[in-house]
Scaffold this active site. Sequence first.
Site, PDB file in Angstrom:
ATOM      1  N   SER A 125     -21.593  13.395   5.651  1.00 35.43           N
ATOM      2  CA  SER A 125     -20.650  14.366   6.214  1.00 35.43           C
ATOM      3  C   SER A 125     -19.518  14.608   5.221  1.00 35.43           C
ATOM      4  O   SER A 125     -19.047  13.673   4.574  1.00 35.43           O
ATOM      5  CB  SER A 125     -20.028  13.824   7.506  1.00 35.43           C
TER       6      SER A 125
ATOM      7  N   ASP B 235     -12.344   7.925   8.546  1.00 43.78           N
ATOM      8  CA  ASP B 235     -13.612   8.648   8.691  1.00 43.78           C
ATOM      9  C   ASP B 235     -13.673   9.418  10.012  1.00 43.78           C
ATOM     10  O   ASP B 235     -14.758   9.647  10.561  1.00 43.78           O
ATOM     11  CB  ASP B 235     -14.819   7.691   8.591  1.00 43.78           C
TER      12      ASP B 235
ATOM     13  N   ASN C 100     -13.047  14.306   2.350  1.00 41.15           N
ATOM     14  CA  ASN C 100     -13.768  13.088   1.967  1.00 41.15           C
ATOM     15  C   ASN C 100     -15.252  13.321   2.198  1.00 41.15           C
ATOM     16  O   ASN C 100     -15.644  14.087   3.078  1.00 41.15           O
ATOM     17  CB  ASN C 100     -13.288  11.930   2.864  1.00 41.15           C
TER      18      ASN C 100
ATOM     19  N   MET D 157     -12.638   4.271  -2.336  1.00 43.08           N
ATOM     20  CA  MET D 157     -12.872   3.247  -1.314  1.00 43.08           C
ATOM     21  C   MET D 157     -11.589   2.552  -0.859  1.00 43.08           C
ATOM     22  O   MET D 157     -11.575   1.341  -0.661  1.00 43.08           O
ATOM     23  CB  MET D 157     -13.880   2.217  -1.845  1.00 43.08           C
TER      24      MET D 157
ATOM     25  N   ARG E  31       0.820  -1.211   0.000  1.00 40.10           N
ATOM     26  CA  ARG E  31       0.000   0.000   0.000  1.00 40.10           C
ATOM     27  C   ARG E  31       0.858   1.268   0.000  1.00 40.10           C
ATOM     28  O   ARG E  31       0.555   2.243  -0.688  1.00 40.10           O
ATOM     29  CB  ARG E  31      -0.909   0.002   1.235  1.00 40.10           C
TER      30      ARG E  31
ATOM     31  N   HIS F  81     -18.562  11.199   3.293  1.00 39.63           N
ATOM     32  CA  HIS F  81     -18.902   9.911   3.915  1.00 39.63           C
ATOM     33  C   HIS F  81     -20.407   9.878   4.173  1.00 39.63           C
ATOM     34  O   HIS F  81     -20.960  10.835   4.727  1.00 39.63           O
ATOM     35  CB  HIS F  81     -18.137   9.756   5.232  1.00 39.63           C
TER      36      HIS F  81
HETATM   37  C1  GRF Z   1     -21.161   8.253  -1.894  1.00 37.41           C
HETATM   38  O1  GRF Z   1     -22.266   7.756  -1.207  1.00 37.41           O
HETATM   39  C2  GRF Z   1     -20.148   8.803  -0.921  1.00 37.41           C
HETATM   40  O2  GRF Z   1     -20.724   9.359   0.221  1.00 37.41           O
HETATM   41  C3  GRF Z   1     -19.360   7.577  -0.545  1.00 37.41           C
HETATM   42  O3  GRF Z   1     -19.281   6.806  -1.709  1.00 37.41           O
HETATM   43  C4  GRF Z   1     -20.382   7.133  -2.553  1.00 37.41           C
HETATM   44  C5  GRF Z   1     -19.811   7.538  -3.852  1.00 37.41           C
HETATM   45  O4  GRF Z   1     -20.805   7.703  -4.836  1.00 37.41           O
HETATM   46  N1  GRF Z   1     -18.065   7.939  -0.006  1.00 37.41           N
HETATM   47  P1  GRF Z   1     -20.397   8.260  -6.253  1.00 37.41           P
HETATM   48  O5  GRF Z   1     -19.310   7.355  -6.823  1.00 37.41           O
HETATM   49  O6  GRF Z   1     -19.923   9.659  -6.089  1.00 37.41           O
HETATM   50  O7  GRF Z   1     -21.654   8.180  -7.069  1.00 37.41           O
END
Ligand code: GRF
Length: 223
Positions: A139, A148, A110, A93, A68, A112
């Site tokens: 958030s 987070d 970020n 992710m 990583r 979340h």
């Molecule tokens: C969103 O729900 C965000 O809050 C989370 O991952 C999702 C991403 O959705 N971190 P997208 O790829 O922007 O449609």
Amino acid sequence: MTSPFPVAVLASGRGSNLAALIDAQRSGRLPIEIVLVARAKAHAPALRLAEDAGLATLALDPAGYANRTDFDADLFARIAAHSPALIVLAGYMRILDAAVLAPWVGRIINIHPSLLPRYRGLRTHERAIAAGDATHGASVHYVTQELDGGPVIAQAEIPIAADATPATLAAQLLPHEHRMLAACVGLIAEQRVHLSGNTVHYEGRPLPAPLVLCADGLRAAPA
Ligand code: GRF
């Protein structure tokens, strides 16, 4: 005229938050330039979307690296080459290597899908429903080494319907995420929000509670 604020976006998924940023920028609501869209694999909808929008893209495969740290070091060196003033994780992710992240703290945010500090990590919609919560939300926070767990800039809160499923709740929340993320990036670009130490500052003062997403944008929470 001042030059637009340079932003890099890291996205691993379908890219709807990225699309919201592109849309806000293109319609003149967001004074930014998206200098790079990166993800950790090829063939992501988010990346295709960025290519279609004529933006610079980068797809690195973590499988090609020993660990990583090596991957994140290379990723962030390539991002740095585009000189972003802000990195936005929009559905990125992967957990970031702490040492690679360290020099970027204060310049990386970020989004979340929970009302932090509730429900860090995954399956947030499902967990909020299972807990019987009356409301759920999202958030935007500064990224720190705690997953987070960084200082929260803003939150959007919605009621949980009696018949909500994780899918319906996620779909209901998403447009609020889009508005909130664009608004937060705008505040940072306009230097109305920044991180000082471990505290978010808004309009030059420490922010006592996250900003709240309202019908007409972000507002300070009522005291
Ligand atoms: C969103 O729900 C965000 O809050 C989370 O991952 C999702 C991403 O959705 N971190 P997208 O790829 O922007 O449609």
